[in-house]
Design an enzyme around this catalytic site. Sequence first.
Site, PDB file in Angstrom:
ATOM      1  N   GLY A 230     -12.156  23.457 -20.785  1.00 55.88           N
ATOM      2  CA  GLY A 230     -12.572  24.804 -20.912  1.00 55.88           C
ATOM      3  C   GLY A 230     -13.185  25.242 -22.439  1.00 55.88           C
ATOM      4  N   GLU A 272     -10.130  17.235 -22.403  1.00 57.38           N
ATOM      5  CA  GLU A 272     -10.852  16.927 -21.022  1.00 57.38           C
ATOM      6  C   GLU A 272     -12.084  17.915 -21.072  1.00 57.38           C
ATOM      7  OE1 GLU A 272      -8.199  18.176 -17.825  1.00 57.38           O
ATOM      8  OE2 GLU A 272      -6.911  16.657 -18.095  1.00 57.38           O
ATOM      9  N   ARG A 275     -18.148  20.534 -20.078  1.00 56.68           N
ATOM     10  CA  ARG A 275     -19.393  21.377 -20.441  1.00 56.68           C
ATOM     11  C   ARG A 275     -19.502  21.297 -21.924  1.00 56.68           C
ATOM     12  NH1 ARG A 275     -19.764  26.467 -17.852  1.00 56.68           N
ATOM     13  NH2 ARG A 275     -17.627  26.281 -17.165  1.00 56.68           N
ATOM     14  N   ARG A 310     -25.554  27.650 -10.610  1.00 58.86           N
ATOM     15  CA  ARG A 310     -24.884  28.649 -11.554  1.00 58.86           C
ATOM     16  C   ARG A 310     -25.420  30.000 -11.633  1.00 58.86           C
ATOM     17  NH1 ARG A 310     -23.718  28.391 -16.423  1.00 58.86           N
ATOM     18  NH2 ARG A 310     -21.657  28.804 -16.294  1.00 58.86           N
ATOM     19  N   TYR A 314     -22.703  32.469  -9.822  1.00 56.04           N
ATOM     20  CA  TYR A 314     -21.865  33.330 -10.625  1.00 56.04           C
ATOM     21  C   TYR A 314     -22.659  34.354 -11.403  1.00 56.04           C
ATOM     22  CZ  TYR A 314     -19.297  28.981 -10.603  1.00 56.04           C
ATOM     23  OH  TYR A 314     -18.375  27.637 -10.155  1.00 56.04           O
ATOM     24  N   CYS A 341     -34.127  29.821   1.418  1.00 54.44           N
ATOM     25  CA  CYS A 341     -33.928  31.035   2.174  1.00 54.44           C
ATOM     26  C   CYS A 341     -32.642  31.880   1.821  1.00 54.44           C
ATOM     27  CB  CYS A 341     -33.981  30.635   3.814  1.00 54.44           C
ATOM     28  SG  CYS A 341     -35.620  30.485   4.117  1.00 54.44           S
ATOM     29  N   GLU A 342     -32.646  32.003   0.682  1.00 53.56           N
ATOM     30  CA  GLU A 342     -31.569  32.943   0.290  1.00 53.56           C
ATOM     31  C   GLU A 342     -31.862  33.836  -0.542  1.00 53.56           C
ATOM     32  OE1 GLU A 342     -28.177  33.228   1.197  1.00 53.56           O
ATOM     33  OE2 GLU A 342     -28.456  31.627   2.751  1.00 53.56           O
TER      34      GLU A 342
HETATM   35  C1  LIG Z   1     -13.382  21.345 -14.765  1.00 53.59           C
HETATM   36  C2  LIG Z   1     -12.011  20.591 -15.327  1.00 53.59           C
HETATM   37  C3  LIG Z   1     -12.206  20.210 -16.688  1.00 53.59           C
HETATM   38  C4  LIG Z   1     -13.361  20.450 -17.346  1.00 53.59           C
HETATM   39  O1  LIG Z   1     -13.702  21.401 -17.572  1.00 53.59           O
HETATM   40  P1  LIG Z   1     -14.974  22.025 -18.657  1.00 53.59           P
HETATM   41  O2  LIG Z   1     -15.127  23.514 -18.511  1.00 53.59           O
HETATM   42  O3  LIG Z   1     -16.152  21.375 -18.101  1.00 53.59           O
HETATM   43  O4  LIG Z   1     -14.541  21.658 -19.915  1.00 53.59           O
HETATM   44  C5  LIG Z   1     -11.144  19.620 -17.237  1.00 53.59           C
HETATM   45  N1  LIG Z   1     -10.068  19.429 -16.489  1.00 53.59           N
HETATM   46  C6  LIG Z   1      -9.754  19.642 -15.433  1.00 53.59           C
HETATM   47  C7  LIG Z   1      -8.557  19.722 -14.584  1.00 53.59           C
HETATM   48  C8  LIG Z   1     -10.823  20.387 -14.630  1.00 53.59           C
HETATM   49  O5  LIG Z   1     -10.656  20.834 -13.452  1.00 53.59           O
END
Ligand SMILES: *Cc1c(COP(=O)(O)O)cnc(C)c1O
Length: 422
Positions: A230, A272, A275, A310, A314, A341-342
Amino acid sequence: MSEKTFPLTYDELKDVVKKYPTPFHIYDEKKIRATLRALNHAFRWAPKFRNQFAVKALPNPRIVQILHEEGAGTDCSSLAELVLSDVAGVKGEEILLTSNDTPADEFQKAIELGAIINLDDISHLDYLEENAGLPKCLCFRYNPGDLMEGNDIIGKPTEAKYGLTRGQLFEAYKMAQDKGVKRFGLHTMVASNERRTEAFLFTAKLMFGLAKELQERLGIHVEFLDLGGGFGIPYRPEEDPLDLEAIGEGIHKLYDEMMVPAGLGDVAIFTECGRLITGPSGWLVSTVIHEKKTYKDYIGLDSCMANLMRPAMYGAYHHITIAGKESQPCDHRYDITGSLCENNDKFAIDRMLPEIEIGDLLIIHDTGAHGSAMGFNYNGKLWCAELLLREDGSIELIRRAETLADHFATLTGFDGAMMGNK
Ligand SMILES: *Cc1c(COP(=O)(O)O)cnc(C)c1O
């Protein structure tokens, strides 16, 4: 501010396009490595820090291999992602399976690979044991509920399908202990595209508190705390990138205040990030094939939302530049469309850009995460190629473009030759 750049000159790009027709995503190896190094540097104080790259962001084994060379593991949430990690050389507990509504075969593969398993619910513990057995190292995903506000993309934790409540968490660790599990981690993931330093400090504080409580109440000395992904990126040029050093230092201070005095100064920190690591290092390159003027001025590309979902899904902003026209004034207003076709198949609406001509190469920025990864075949649109710009300047094809034969391969009862099979 964040400068929107592209790693090739116009002439270099034209050469690449001669060999690899558009559309394609191209990734910059040097920038990917540098970004992971910057994250590793920000957490250099943390024992055994590791980024478990969220494979879903860019599921290409070549990229995972490069990140592994820089010390990353993987975070997987499907059978394909587990297999991909293994193929890329990520082994054993470098792999984390973050499960949620996970079927038995995925748990079995994770056990076979010796991965760490991160469980999403107390009820999944019995399911895991019955269907796959228990891993050596087990983790649970915490959902902080009302303690956190959430945001538009990830929503409120109380509305999220993920994770255990605080009460369930302690019960689940106790159950796992009773089943003989000895090694534990703790996970949470409550941010998406977050760019505020405070949000990460808040999460860390929450996790450090829980680690202490697990020790006090159950005698569990967790091996690692996984703060999730995130970590946000600036999609718009006027936005600032994350201050990774400030986040790292802020968490370091909390660790010294909360973890070290509790005898938890050896607990590893994992993130984790997906992005953050690859997002800004990818670009979707397309050729302008049509210009249509009705009530608005539409530019039609040879790509569509099947290559980058995206914006249509979104309303996400992706910066756009026209190769060779970077310094021209943005004095024309366009909708940039794909061929699906959207009506929502638009990469940009009312975007001010330099005057565009048919044949121009249009570059969509920040497509290195959740770009190719979210590809789909609606309308029979095919996945495009992925190219890697190597550190030495050479270009490596890391995914060829899908063909009609690939697309029709799973149909039965029809003449393959008529459907693109040669
Ligand atoms: C999607 C996700 C991430 C990665 O999120 P980013 O926004 O790419 O950093 C990490 N852990 C879990 C469990 C996720 O579902």
